[in-house]
Design a protein around this motif. Structure first.
Motif, short mmCIF file in Angstrom:
data_model
loop_
_atom_site.label_atom_id
_atom_site.label_comp_id
_atom_site.label_asym_id
_atom_site.label_seq_id
_atom_site.Cartn_x
_atom_site.Cartn_y
_atom_site.Cartn_z
N ALA A 135 6.27 3.63 0.16
CA ALA A 135 5.59 2.22 0.19
C ALA A 135 5.71 1.43 1.16
CB ALA A 135 5.53 1.65 -1.20
N VAL A 136 4.63 1.08 1.81
CA VAL A 136 4.82 -0.15 2.78
C VAL A 136 4.37 -1.35 2.34
CG1 VAL A 136 3.78 -0.78 4.84
CG2 VAL A 136 4.11 1.53 4.74
N VAL A 183 0.86 -1.27 -0.05
CA VAL A 183 0.01 -0.04 0.13
C VAL A 183 1.11 1.13 -0.15
CG1 VAL A 183 -0.23 0.18 2.38
CG2 VAL A 183 -2.14 1.07 0.93
N PRO A 184 0.74 2.44 -0.56
CA PRO A 184 1.41 3.55 -0.42
C PRO A 184 1.47 3.97 0.93
CG PRO A 184 -0.15 3.70 -2.30
CD PRO A 184 -0.61 2.40 -1.53
N ALA A 185 2.73 4.49 1.19
CA ALA A 185 3.04 4.81 2.77
C ALA A 185 1.94 5.81 3.05
CB ALA A 185 4.44 5.23 2.86
N LEU A 227 4.44 1.63 -8.05
CA LEU A 227 3.09 1.85 -7.91
C LEU A 227 2.72 2.96 -7.19
CD1 LEU A 227 2.38 -2.22 -7.71
CD2 LEU A 227 1.95 -0.60 -9.62
N SER A 228 3.33 3.37 -5.99
CA SER A 228 3.26 4.41 -5.13
C SER A 228 3.48 5.64 -5.94
CB SER A 228 3.83 4.22 -4.03
OG SER A 228 3.71 5.30 -3.17
N ILE A 233 6.75 -6.05 8.37
CA ILE A 233 6.18 -4.79 7.75
C ILE A 233 7.50 -3.90 7.63
CG2 ILE A 233 4.79 -2.71 8.03
CD1 ILE A 233 2.87 -4.73 9.93
N CYS A 234 7.60 -3.60 6.34
CA CYS A 234 8.78 -2.65 5.75
C CYS A 234 8.31 -1.59 5.16
CB CYS A 234 9.75 -3.38 5.00
SG CYS A 234 10.38 -4.96 5.53
#
Length: 367
Positions: free
Chosen positions: A165-166, A41-43, A155-156, A62-63
């Motif tokens: 991004a995450v 998902v976008p950060a 993508l973000s 989770i990065c």
């Protein structure tokens, strides 16, 4: 390729739209059965609910993917690596200095992510160690390194949220890495789209080109006879790379291909512990091959590359840059009209997202 799941992949435009709306997506390499997946998902959309979903349903680490400029601005030191087989470039873990308690809760991790991606954040606004793990994707995204963190960053950016991004790797209920069947089950169970890095590579390749041919000349080689030499320059690092071409390369023709990381100590000076005569052996294999042949020599543009290798970092360089060099090499091969490859290599390593570049390995030939 597992044809049963081909209709389950979403188009890049659909993935980008979901990212814009803050919906998570599963990123996979391709439809091979051993593909692994990351939830992305976008950060900017990684609130506490999303972090909790990743922690409880995806289950992996989770990065936070950040570009190198942000990492430099925040003065985040790179994580030392004892295991050089790990290619991911992690920084030290981080925590927001203010607004968190234990740091591990979904709210606290979302808070740390929000602070880290805020352009006004200063280095003193973060502390280490923490419970958020930044990772630095390669510049140039999937066209230089077709990995999951690069795909998430691309993508973000395409969704309008910048270069952050995450991602979280998906594990099954037994704690093992989820494979294709399990990833598709997760997609159906949670209504999450699945996107392939190979499709993103193809999507970007239609609109972008990160290498340019800057010189061409005939070359008479004592090892492979009369060939054509092409010099390419990549538009990200500004490094120059060389391709030698024997014969007429046409789409659909089985072409012998060697993509080679240039190492002066080994290739020129004959370092005894390194690979033995790979360049000469590759060029002689080109001459002996009954058909078109291409050898691509990828050069490291870093001004300290020779010193780094001499100072004992040769294996670290190889592990860090192998996939980047493959991405550069793939773009050069496409520019030369290569499609079907007889890959000259001593490695059996899978090359992720190869189809996105329009390349196919027909077979491998030992060098």
């Amino acid at each position: 390729m597992n044809e049963d799941f081909s209709c389950r992949l979403s188009a890049v435009d659909a993935i980008v739209e979901d990212a814009r709306l803050g919906r998570p997506t599963i990123i996979i390499d391709d439809l091979s059965e051993d593909s692994v997946g990351h939830l992305f998902v976008p950060a900017a959309k990684a609130g506490s609910d999303m972090i909790n979903f990743m922690a409880t349903e995806a289950r992996g680490l989770i990065c936070l993917a950040l570009d190198s400029e942000t990492v430099e601005r925040l003065q985040l030191q790179m994580m030392p690596r004892n295991d050089l087989s790990v290619r991911d470039a992690f920084t030290i873990s981080i925590e927001a200095r203010e607004g968190v308690t234990t740091g591990i809760s979904a709210f606290d991790r979302a808070r740390t992510i929000a602070v880290a991606i805020d352009p006004n954040t200063q280095p003193q606004d973060l502390v280490s160690p923490g419970h958020v793990f930044p990772i630095v994707p390669r510049k140039g995204g999937v066209l230089f390194n077709p990995g999951h963190s690069e795909a998430a960053m691309d993508l973000s950016r395409m969704a309008g949220y910048g270069s952050a991004a995450v991602i979280c790797q998906l594990l099954n209920e037994q704690g093992d890495v989820s494979r294709l069947n399990e990833l598709m089950d997760f997609s159906a169970r949670h209504g999450v789209k699945v996107g392939a890095v190979s499709d993103l590579v193809a999507h970007r390749r239609r609109a972008e080109k990160l290498v340019e041919r800057v010189a061409t000349a005939p070359l008479a080689s004592r090892y492979c006879g009369d060939v054509t030499i092409h010099v390419y320059r990549d538009t990200v690092d500004k490094g120059e790379h060389v391709a030698l071409v024997k014969g007429d390369v046409t789409p659909g023709a089985e072409t012998l291909v060697r993509v080679h990381q240039v190492d002066i100590a080994t290739d020129l000076l004959g370092w005894s512990a390194g690979r033995q005569d790979y360049v000469v052996r590759a060029l002689k294999a080109m001459q002996a091959y009954d058909g078109p042949a291409v050898a691509v020599f990828v050069h490291d543009p870093s001004p300290t590359s020779i010193a780094d290798r001499v100072n004992g970092m040769r294996h670290e360089y190889m592990m860090k840059n192998a996939v980047r060099d493959y991405g550069i090499g793939a773009q050069i091969l496409i520019d030369l009209d290569v499609q079907d490859m007889v890959l000259l290599t001593s490695s059996a390593r899978k090359l992720a997202a190869l189809e996105g570049f329009g390349l196919k390995i027909i077979r491998r030939q030992e060098i």
